[in-house]
Scaffold this motif. Structure first.
Motif, PDB file in Angstrom:
ATOM      1  N   ARG A 114      45.106  31.137  48.355  1.00 55.63           N
ATOM      2  CA  ARG A 114      44.355  30.467  49.424  1.00 55.63           C
ATOM      3  C   ARG A 114      42.970  30.046  48.938  1.00 55.63           C
ATOM      4  N   THR A 115      42.236  30.988  48.371  1.00 56.36           N
ATOM      5  CA  THR A 115      40.829  30.745  48.025  1.00 56.36           C
ATOM      6  C   THR A 115      40.632  30.200  46.614  1.00 56.36           C
ATOM      7  N   TYR A 116      41.627  30.403  45.742  1.00 52.21           N
ATOM      8  CA  TYR A 116      41.562  30.048  44.315  1.00 52.21           C
ATOM      9  C   TYR A 116      40.617  30.966  43.542  1.00 52.21           C
ATOM     10  N   ASN A 117      40.047  31.958  44.218  1.00 54.58           N
ATOM     11  CA  ASN A 117      39.242  32.977  43.549  1.00 54.58           C
ATOM     12  C   ASN A 117      40.144  34.094  43.020  1.00 54.58           C
ATOM     13  N   ILE A 118      39.584  34.939  42.150  1.00 56.07           N
ATOM     14  CA  ILE A 118      40.329  36.075  41.641  1.00 56.07           C
ATOM     15  C   ILE A 118      40.838  36.919  42.815  1.00 56.07           C
ATOM     16  N   ASP A 119      42.076  37.373  42.713  1.00 57.91           N
ATOM     17  CA  ASP A 119      42.716  38.156  43.775  1.00 57.91           C
ATOM     18  C   ASP A 119      42.380  39.630  43.566  1.00 57.91           C
ATOM     19  N   PRO A 120      41.616  40.249  44.485  1.00 57.59           N
ATOM     20  CA  PRO A 120      41.270  41.665  44.300  1.00 57.59           C
ATOM     21  C   PRO A 120      42.483  42.575  44.131  1.00 57.59           C
ATOM     22  N   LYS A 121      43.582  42.208  44.773  1.00 59.65           N
ATOM     23  CA  LYS A 121      44.790  43.037  44.660  1.00 59.65           C
ATOM     24  C   LYS A 121      45.370  43.010  43.251  1.00 59.65           C
ATOM     25  N   LYS A 122      45.047  41.952  42.501  1.00 58.29           N
ATOM     26  CA  LYS A 122      45.540  41.854  41.117  1.00 58.29           C
ATOM     27  C   LYS A 122      44.638  42.592  40.128  1.00 58.29           C
ATOM     28  N   ILE A 123      43.402  42.868  40.562  1.00 56.14           N
ATOM     29  CA  ILE A 123      42.439  43.487  39.650  1.00 56.14           C
ATOM     30  C   ILE A 123      42.825  44.924  39.321  1.00 56.14           C
ATOM     31  N   GLU A 124      43.135  45.697  40.346  1.00 48.47           N
ATOM     32  CA  GLU A 124      43.341  47.127  40.146  1.00 48.47           C
ATOM     33  C   GLU A 124      44.469  47.419  39.161  1.00 48.47           C
ATOM     34  N   GLY A 125      45.511  46.589  39.182  1.00 50.03           N
ATOM     35  CA  GLY A 125      46.625  46.796  38.270  1.00 50.03           C
ATOM     36  C   GLY A 125      46.290  46.503  36.816  1.00 50.03           C
ATOM     37  N   LYS A 126      45.130  45.867  36.578  1.00 48.59           N
ATOM     38  CA  LYS A 126      44.717  45.538  35.208  1.00 48.59           C
ATOM     39  C   LYS A 126      43.755  46.581  34.620  1.00 48.59           C
ATOM     40  N   ILE A 127      43.330  47.546  35.429  1.00 47.79           N
ATOM     41  CA  ILE A 127      42.334  48.509  34.975  1.00 47.79           C
ATOM     42  C   ILE A 127      42.964  49.566  34.066  1.00 47.79           C
ATOM     43  N   THR A 128      42.302  49.826  32.937  1.00 46.97           N
ATOM     44  CA  THR A 128      42.718  50.873  32.000  1.00 46.97           C
ATOM     45  C   THR A 128      41.499  51.743  31.695  1.00 46.97           C
ATOM     46  N   ASN A 129      41.690  52.728  30.828  1.00 45.13           N
ATOM     47  CA  ASN A 129      40.554  53.577  30.459  1.00 45.13           C
ATOM     48  C   ASN A 129      39.551  52.849  29.570  1.00 45.13           C
ATOM     49  N   LYS A 130      39.865  51.607  29.184  1.00 43.84           N
ATOM     50  CA  LYS A 130      38.947  50.798  28.385  1.00 43.84           C
ATOM     51  C   LYS A 130      38.164  49.795  29.233  1.00 43.84           C
ATOM     52  N   THR A 131      38.495  49.693  30.510  1.00 47.33           N
ATOM     53  CA  THR A 131      37.845  48.697  31.362  1.00 47.33           C
ATOM     54  C   THR A 131      36.388  49.081  31.618  1.00 47.33           C
ATOM     55  N   LYS A 132      35.507  48.124  31.409  1.00 46.68           N
ATOM     56  CA  LYS A 132      34.061  48.357  31.563  1.00 46.68           C
ATOM     57  C   LYS A 132      33.467  47.592  32.737  1.00 46.68           C
ATOM     58  N   ALA A 133      34.005  46.408  33.017  1.00 44.27           N
ATOM     59  CA  ALA A 133      33.372  45.541  34.018  1.00 44.27           C
ATOM     60  C   ALA A 133      34.384  44.571  34.610  1.00 44.27           C
ATOM     61  N   ILE A 134      33.958  43.939  35.698  1.00 45.24           N
ATOM     62  CA  ILE A 134      34.705  42.859  36.343  1.00 45.24           C
ATOM     63  C   ILE A 134      33.772  41.661  36.423  1.00 45.24           C
ATOM     64  N   ILE A 135      34.261  40.483  36.042  1.00 44.89           N
ATOM     65  CA  ILE A 135      33.491  39.249  36.204  1.00 44.89           C
ATOM     66  C   ILE A 135      34.236  38.342  37.183  1.00 44.89           C
ATOM     67  N   PRO A 136      33.974  38.491  38.486  1.00 40.41           N
ATOM     68  CA  PRO A 136      34.562  37.565  39.461  1.00 40.41           C
ATOM     69  C   PRO A 136      33.757  36.273  39.485  1.00 40.41           C
ATOM     70  N   VAL A 137      34.411  35.165  39.765  1.00 39.60           N
ATOM     71  CA  VAL A 137      33.772  33.848  39.769  1.00 39.60           C
ATOM     72  C   VAL A 137      33.869  33.246  41.170  1.00 39.60           C
ATOM     73  N   ASP A 138      32.737  32.840  41.717  1.00 43.60           N
ATOM     74  CA  ASP A 138      32.704  32.180  43.033  1.00 43.60           C
ATOM     75  C   ASP A 138      33.124  30.724  42.853  1.00 43.60           C
ATOM     76  N   PHE A 139      34.403  30.512  42.669  1.00 41.42           N
ATOM     77  CA  PHE A 139      34.941  29.209  42.307  1.00 41.42           C
ATOM     78  C   PHE A 139      34.682  28.191  43.410  1.00 41.42           C
ATOM     79  N   THR A 140      34.126  27.062  43.045  1.00 37.77           N
ATOM     80  CA  THR A 140      33.762  25.914  43.888  1.00 37.77           C
ATOM     81  C   THR A 140      32.561  26.203  44.791  1.00 37.77           C
ATOM     82  N   GLY A 141      32.055  27.427  44.792  1.00 37.18           N
ATOM     83  CA  GLY A 141      30.959  27.804  45.675  1.00 37.18           C
ATOM     84  C   GLY A 141      31.359  28.787  46.742  1.00 37.18           C
ATOM     85  N   GLN A 142      32.664  29.089  46.835  1.00 41.10           N
ATOM     86  CA  GLN A 142      33.159  30.045  47.820  1.00 41.10           C
ATOM     87  C   GLN A 142      33.059  31.468  47.264  1.00 41.10           C
ATOM     88  N   PRO A 143      32.328  32.357  47.932  1.00 41.61           N
ATOM     89  CA  PRO A 143      32.185  33.716  47.412  1.00 41.61           C
ATOM     90  C   PRO A 143      33.517  34.451  47.320  1.00 41.61           C
TER      91      PRO A 143
END
Length: 393
Positions: A114-143
């Motif tokens: 819908r928003t074309y922004n990163i899907d928060p539900k997809k983020i958690e499944g990508k987290i490992t013990n090496k994950t340090k940060a998240i860089i979400p992008v406000d694509f087109t200006g939509q937070p």
């Protein structure tokens, strides 16, 4: 020939984005050129303070461009060799390259359809013990959905570096973008909401990040007496880590400060033109207009339509070419980062983010900038309607 299909061509080419420079902006730059400082002078701090006040945050640090600012944010966040950082493929390459600059590994999470922004539900499944940060992008200006993302970050002790290159002036649940995440980056490239020619800014409420950013942008050098290992005189300074020359000039800062005074007017015009587009296209089945999330108030850097290609006899390329030949400067934002040859060589494969990849196949960016006129907007609308009508099944 396309000239025969679409004879109603604008007399002049209308780009997808363009700066709006007025006499007071020029005067501000000339004043600096006649002053004692061209770089690293008082205008830098003035611009930083004005941006911090506008977005309601404690600190702001100016950089030579948005990419340099993102690099600085990754450094301040402590990203280093082997650290993983989760981000979106639907962005400009800089949002991802900044991780590589620090020796980290980008990990792509797919977008919300819908928003074309990163899907928060997809983020958690990508987290490992090496994950340090998240860089979400406000694509087109939509937070992005900051509440959800910050909750995930807190749970897993991650830093949130918000790429708000598109979102100066946007709000999320009543709060200005730039005051919410651990670190937020703004860009002042000529097609953005305000321009300093080139330029970027990091905002933060964290004093340690702030001090590290100041030092990072100037070779890792400090003159702060409280930080010096030794002190051999008023001329003394120390390079305490490997930094870069990422300083903004006073010339840039003067232009940015002048432009900032007009930001609200610029955003108001963008929103007006978006409403005109939405009303014109809402009943055209071959087009999907942008979704506006109820929790966010977009500042509308880009207006992107998605073509329902199964309802058209033409490809996206044919639609794109037809609009270009009518002097409508459409564009495509963006090629998914993992499609780029450099990332392919790093081992990233097509197919890892199917929603972003599907979106890319049918998206087109329409002209949107404050110095457009209503007549310009109508010319875009008419060209879209003509083109879609011609290629309608």
């Amino acid at each position: 020939m396309l000239e025969n299909k679409f004879p109603h061509v604008r007399p002049t080419y209308l780009p997808y984005g363009r700066q709006w420079i007025e006499e007071e902006d020029i005067a501000a730059v000339i004043k600096v050129l006649r002053s004692d400082y061209l770089t690293t002078g008082p205008k830098i701090e003035e611009f930083e303070q004005e941006v911090a006040q506008y977005v309601d945050t404690k600190y702001a640090v100016a950089f030579s461009n948005g990419t340099a600012a993102l690099h600085g944010a990754c450094f301040a966040a402590g990203i280093s060799d082997g650290d993983e950082v989760i981000t979106t493929p639907m962005t400009f390459a800089a949002s991802v390259n900044c991780v590589l600059y620090q020796g980290g590994k980008p990990v792509f999470a797919d977008i919300d359809t819908r928003t074309y922004n990163i899907d928060p539900k997809k983020i958690e499944g990508k987290i490992t013990n090496k994950t340090k940060a998240i860089i979400p992008v406000d694509f087109t200006g939509q937070p992005v959905e900051l509440d959800h993302i910050l909750k995930i970050a807190k749970k897993h002790h991650l830093v949130v570096i918000e790429d708000a290159a598109h979102a100066l002036g946007a709000t999320y649940k009543g709060n200005k973008v730039g005051s919410i995440s651990d670190l937020t980056m703004f860009s002042f490239h000529p097609v953005k909401h305000i321009t300093s020619g080139e330029g970027g800014m990091i905002t933060t409420n964290n004093k340690e990040y702030y001090e590290n950013l100041l030092q990072f942008r100037s070779h890792g050098i400090t003159r702060d007496k409280d930080k010096l290992k030794g002190n051999h005189g008023p001329w003394y300074y120390e390079m305490q880590f490997l930094g870069y020359n990422y300083r903004m000039t006073d010339i840039q800062a003067a232009l940015g400060t002048s432009q900032l005074k007009k930001l609200n007017k610029f955003i108001e015009l963008r929103r007006k033109y978006v409403q005109m587009y939405n009303e014109a296209f809402q009943h055209i089945d071959e087009i999907v207009t942008p979704f506006q999330h109820e929790d966010g108030d977009s500042s509308w850097h880009l207006y992107i339509i998605r073509l329902n290609l199964d309802k058209l006899t033409a490809s996206r390329m044919e639609i794109f070419d037809a609009l270009q030949q009518q002097n409508i400067g459409v564009n495509v934002h963006y090629i998914p980062v993992h499609y780029q040859p450099y990332y392919q060589n790093l081992g990233y494969k097509k197919g890892i983010c199917p929603h972003a990849e599907k979106l890319f196949e049918g998206m087109i960016t329409l002209p949107l900038f404050p110095s457009m006129s209503e007549k310009d907007v109508h010319s875009v609308i008419e060209a879209i309607k003509r083109t879609i009508g011609y290629y309608r099944k």
